[in-house]
Scaffold this motif. Structure first.
Motif, mmCIF file in Angstrom:
data_model
loop_
_atom_site.group_PDB
_atom_site.id
_atom_site.type_symbol
_atom_site.label_atom_id
_atom_site.label_comp_id
_atom_site.label_asym_id
_atom_site.label_seq_id
_atom_site.Cartn_x
_atom_site.Cartn_y
_atom_site.Cartn_z
ATOM 1 N N ASP A 89 0.822 -1.210 0.000
ATOM 2 C CA ASP A 89 0.000 0.000 0.000
ATOM 3 C C ASP A 89 0.858 1.263 0.000
ATOM 4 O O ASP A 89 0.574 2.234 -0.709
ATOM 5 C CB ASP A 89 -0.975 -0.010 1.172
ATOM 6 N N ARG A 90 1.934 1.236 0.775
ATOM 7 C CA ARG A 90 2.812 2.403 0.821
ATOM 8 C C ARG A 90 3.527 2.596 -0.516
ATOM 9 O O ARG A 90 3.689 3.728 -0.987
ATOM 10 C CB ARG A 90 3.831 2.237 1.960
ATOM 11 N N ASP B 48 1.232 4.146 -2.935
ATOM 12 C CA ASP B 48 0.983 5.554 -2.606
ATOM 13 C C ASP B 48 2.080 6.470 -3.140
ATOM 14 O O ASP B 48 1.815 7.644 -3.455
ATOM 15 C CB ASP B 48 0.869 5.738 -1.090
ATOM 16 N N VAL B 49 3.302 5.963 -3.233
ATOM 17 C CA VAL B 49 4.411 6.828 -3.678
ATOM 18 C C VAL B 49 4.713 6.634 -5.157
ATOM 19 O O VAL B 49 5.742 7.114 -5.639
ATOM 20 C CB VAL B 49 5.685 6.594 -2.836
#
Length: 297
Positions: free
Chosen positions: A10-11, A14-15
């Motif tokens: 997920d991280r 996100d980036v």
């Protein structure tokens, strides 16, 4: 990637990473999946290191859990006998799901909730008690947990207090705590002592320092009986734990052989065993024969 080398899907999304990029990194052997949505750089890791990474991922996914039992032991640096690290052990208030989670519904007093290296864990004393009461290795497993806990500074008084409450396994754990000794330096030595105790053998001295007639230090024994017989557990650590950087493993083996020869020259009978001897229960017959030959029995 976080400071522990974990990539959370997920991280990463996100980036700006794409799911395809992550999948291709796995296919190329750059990353490997640790758990659903959790990736790490592909590398050779010990089971303990892998377990600790899974524990960190579990805490991120379920912020209310407290790491316990074998997992808390890993965080505390508490060696156990044959721990089961296939699942991350957690104490939960509400049910949580996870392929590699083992959940316990227990009441943890505030004084036994601590944070180590950013991870919420049960206290050292409660961790040792939980491990001792739930080990699949019986008395030997419980003795190992308490030997290790005392060695790294656990309070025996606090552990006795935690064992006052009735729970499965508490009887064996109470007996093990009363016989625990911080001078047992690793699980192999603790398992050796457990077998000696169960066989009714005389209690040995632990970590006794021997000197020659000129007062020069010869070596320290794992176990000894009246300075007549020495028992040595030959674990891998005996040869590599104390390497000084300039010494190779072969040098360590030679050093140990010289130490053995000096003890024999001093008139001491030395009997040795290893993990396989403990597994097959060959250690006790060999030790009994040696103690009898030395006049100890």
């Amino acid at each position: 990637m976080d400071e522990y080398g974990i990539v959370y899907r997920d991280r990463a999304l996100d980036v700006g990473c794409s799911a395809m990029q992550l999948s291709r990194a796995v296919e190329a052997g750059i990353l490997e999946r640790l758990d659903p949505g959790v990736l790490v750089p592909a590398a050779r890791r010990t089971p303990l290191a892998t377990h600790l990474l899974r524990a960190r991922a579990a805490v991120r996914a379920h912020p209310t859990v407290i790491l316990s039992h074998e997992t808390a032991a890993v965080v505390h640096g508490l060696p156990l006998l044959k721990p089961d690290r296939r699942r991350v052990a957690v104490v939960v208030e509400n049910r949580v799901r996870g392929r590699h989670l083992s959940s316990h519904r227990l009441e943890i007093p505030a004084e036994h909730r601590v944070v180590l290296d950013g991870l919420p864990v049960t206290s050292l004393e409660l961790t040792a008690v939980d491990a001792a009461c739930t080990t699949s290795e019986g008395f030997a497993g419980a003795l190992t947990a308490f030997d290790s806990a005392l060695r790294i500074g656990a309070s025996p008084t606090v552990m006795r207090g935690l064992l006052e409450r009735s729970r499965p396994g508490v009887g064996i754990a109470r007996r093990a705590l009363e016989l625990a000794d911080p001078e047992s330096t690793n699980p192999g030595e603790s398992w050796s002592r457990a077998q000696m105790i169960e066989a009714g053998l005389p209690a040995p001295r632990l970590q006794y320092r021997f000197y020659d007639e000129d007062g020069r230090f010869i070596g320290r024994s794992d176990f000894d009986w009246r300075g007549v017989v020495i028992g040595e557990f030959d674990g891998y650590g005996k040869y590599v734990d104390y390497l000084d950087g300039a010494e190779t493993a072969l040098d360590a083996v030679r050093r140990e052989k010289r130490r053995h020869a000096r003890l024999v020259d001093a008139g001491i009978i030395v009997v040795r065993w290893d993990w396989a001897d403990l597994e097959s229960r060959r250690m006790i017959p060999r030790l009994v024969a040696t103690l009898t030959a030395g006049g100890v029995l």
